[in-house]
Design an enzyme around this catalytic site. Sequence first.
Site, short mmCIF file in Angstrom:
data_model
loop_
_atom_site.label_atom_id
_atom_site.label_comp_id
_atom_site.label_asym_id
_atom_site.label_seq_id
_atom_site.Cartn_x
_atom_site.Cartn_y
_atom_site.Cartn_z
CB VAL A 139 -19.09 -0.96 -4.18
CG1 VAL A 139 -19.09 -1.98 -3.80
CG2 VAL A 139 -17.35 -0.92 -4.34
CB ALA A 140 -23.43 0.23 -2.65
N GLY A 170 -24.84 2.79 2.65
CA GLY A 170 -23.91 4.01 1.72
C GLY A 170 -24.63 3.27 0.24
CE LYS A 210 -5.11 0.57 0.16
NZ LYS A 210 -5.47 -0.16 -0.25
N GLY A 218 -23.03 4.74 -2.45
CA GLY A 218 -21.73 4.88 -3.72
C GLY A 218 -21.28 3.80 -5.01
P1 NAD Z 1 -18.29 5.57 -2.90
O1 NAD Z 1 -17.28 6.78 -1.95
O2 NAD Z 1 -18.73 5.99 -4.30
O3 NAD Z 1 -19.03 5.73 -2.01
C1 NAD Z 1 -19.18 5.04 -0.60
C2 NAD Z 1 -20.53 5.88 -0.08
O4 NAD Z 1 -20.90 5.74 1.41
C3 NAD Z 1 -21.29 7.54 -0.87
O5 NAD Z 1 -22.41 7.64 -1.13
C4 NAD Z 1 -20.71 8.39 0.76
O6 NAD Z 1 -21.73 9.31 0.61
C5 NAD Z 1 -21.49 7.57 1.94
N1 NAD Z 1 -21.49 7.34 2.80
C6 NAD Z 1 -20.05 8.10 4.37
N2 NAD Z 1 -20.33 8.09 5.27
C7 NAD Z 1 -21.65 7.25 5.64
C8 NAD Z 1 -21.97 6.80 6.31
N3 NAD Z 1 -22.22 7.33 7.57
N4 NAD Z 1 -23.32 6.59 6.32
C9 NAD Z 1 -24.37 6.39 4.56
N5 NAD Z 1 -23.31 6.64 3.59
C10 NAD Z 1 -22.69 6.86 3.90
O7 NAD Z 1 -17.09 4.60 -2.21
P2 NAD Z 1 -17.09 2.78 -3.41
O8 NAD Z 1 -16.06 3.42 -4.12
O9 NAD Z 1 -18.42 2.59 -3.38
O10 NAD Z 1 -15.93 2.04 -1.84
C11 NAD Z 1 -17.08 1.97 -0.82
C12 NAD Z 1 -16.90 1.28 0.06
O11 NAD Z 1 -16.10 -0.04 -0.43
C13 NAD Z 1 -15.10 1.75 1.16
O12 NAD Z 1 -15.65 0.91 1.74
C14 NAD Z 1 -14.23 0.67 -0.26
O13 NAD Z 1 -12.97 0.57 0.65
C15 NAD Z 1 -14.27 -0.18 -0.21
N6 NAD Z 1 -14.36 -0.60 -1.08
C16 NAD Z 1 -14.86 -0.53 -2.60
C17 NAD Z 1 -14.20 -0.89 -3.70
C18 NAD Z 1 -14.30 -0.66 -4.98
O14 NAD Z 1 -13.36 -1.24 -6.26
N7 NAD Z 1 -14.29 0.66 -5.37
C19 NAD Z 1 -13.56 -2.38 -3.38
C20 NAD Z 1 -12.60 -2.89 -2.66
C21 NAD Z 1 -13.32 -1.80 -0.99
#
Ligand code: NAD
Length: 356
Positions: free
Chosen positions: A184-185, A180, A80, A182
């Site tokens: 991934v969701a 959340g 990392k 975002g």
């Molecule tokens: P993202 O920033 O697109 O989405 C995260 C969402 O969570 C945002 O919409 C944000 O407003 C919301 N959020 C933040 N705090 C919150 C809270 N207290 N309550 C409710 N919602 C809240 O990020 P992402 O890429 O979707 O990643 C989401 C998670 O998955 C992170 O923990 C990231 O480390 C993990 N992750 C992502 C990937 C990837 O491919 N993007 C891979 C492995 C792990």
Amino acid sequence: MEILEQMGAEGHEQVVMVSDAGSGLKAIIAIHDTTLGPACGGTRIWPYESEQEAMWDALRLSRAMTYKAAAADLPLGGGKGVIIADSHTAKTEALIRAYGRFVDTLGGRYLTTTDVGTTGRDLEYIKQETDYVVGLPITSGGSGDTSIMTGLGIYMGMKACAKEIWGSDSLMGKTVAMQGFGKVAIQTAHHLMKEDAKLVVTDVFDGALDRARDLGLAVVAPDDIYDVDCDIFAPCALGGVINPASIARLKCKLVAGGANNQLFSDTDGESLHRLGIIYGPDYILNSGGIINAEAEIGRQYNSDRAREKTERIYEIMERVIARSKREEIPTAKAADRLAEDRLSSVRSIRRVYRSR
Ligand code: NAD
């Protein structure tokens, strides 16, 4: 704890601290373990309050990458990079390219990609200085947005857990509470909606909630998500959300989502286990992103190959559940043992001499 002492205790191989006065770069690259292959992991840009905080994050995150790659059966180790800066105000071409030059000096022991604060555009700058970068945008010959495979992997992991809990891996009619909404969701939700699962979502960002409403999904306030009467709780935002306070409120049979470091501590994994709630370990379910990036290393990126490997998360999750039952341990611990077994078995073949 002293840094070398901490590295020794957790098995880290190497930590590199870099500084470039011209661009203002201050960064740390941590290589945890290269038994299985080059250390791979994203570069995080974050305004850490201290060097110690940045070091702690680099050590913790690089170790987690070793486990993620090992459990996903990838030929990669864990690493990392962290850059101490505010990505909104201090990110410049010079800073990112200076970082890329330092990545290059590691000669391929560390492969970088995106993380919090870094984008595909940053990887393109890094690529101008080194070949040791993966996850570039498709338009630059890379594997592109990782969240598509991450979402698929979470869905496959959920299905494997569902089979254990309900005797069928169908998620039709199951209620999933998503914390959340975002990148991934949304990808996970697409699969769930195709299977007629019911989604209840929350987010702290209004734009994300509007997207959910446009898709016809039920929306609740951020703190109410823990109280939703659901089958599956899916943390897709922050780490540490599975803790004694939230566990007391959860009404689900399964915790399975994409957020990294969902358990506040190991004790919380044990509490879920005692309550009969299955936990789909975060690094097992969310490994689709790194699987996708690995599919571009040393070859032309092939999305079918990435998809096929990501779908195997189903079988890996089945193995985790079987081990958890056999050894009467929480699934999080079973996942760690699975990863550790692979590391030690590959380490053991190193005694065989090869001429190159
Ligand atoms: P993202 O920033 O697109 O989405 C995260 C969402 O969570 C945002 O919409 C944000 O407003 C919301 N959020 C933040 N705090 C919150 C809270 N207290 N309550 C409710 N919602 C809240 O990020 P992402 O890429 O979707 O990643 C989401 C998670 O998955 C992170 O923990 C990231 O480390 C993990 N992750 C992502 C990937 C990837 O491919 N993007 C891979 C492995 C792990």
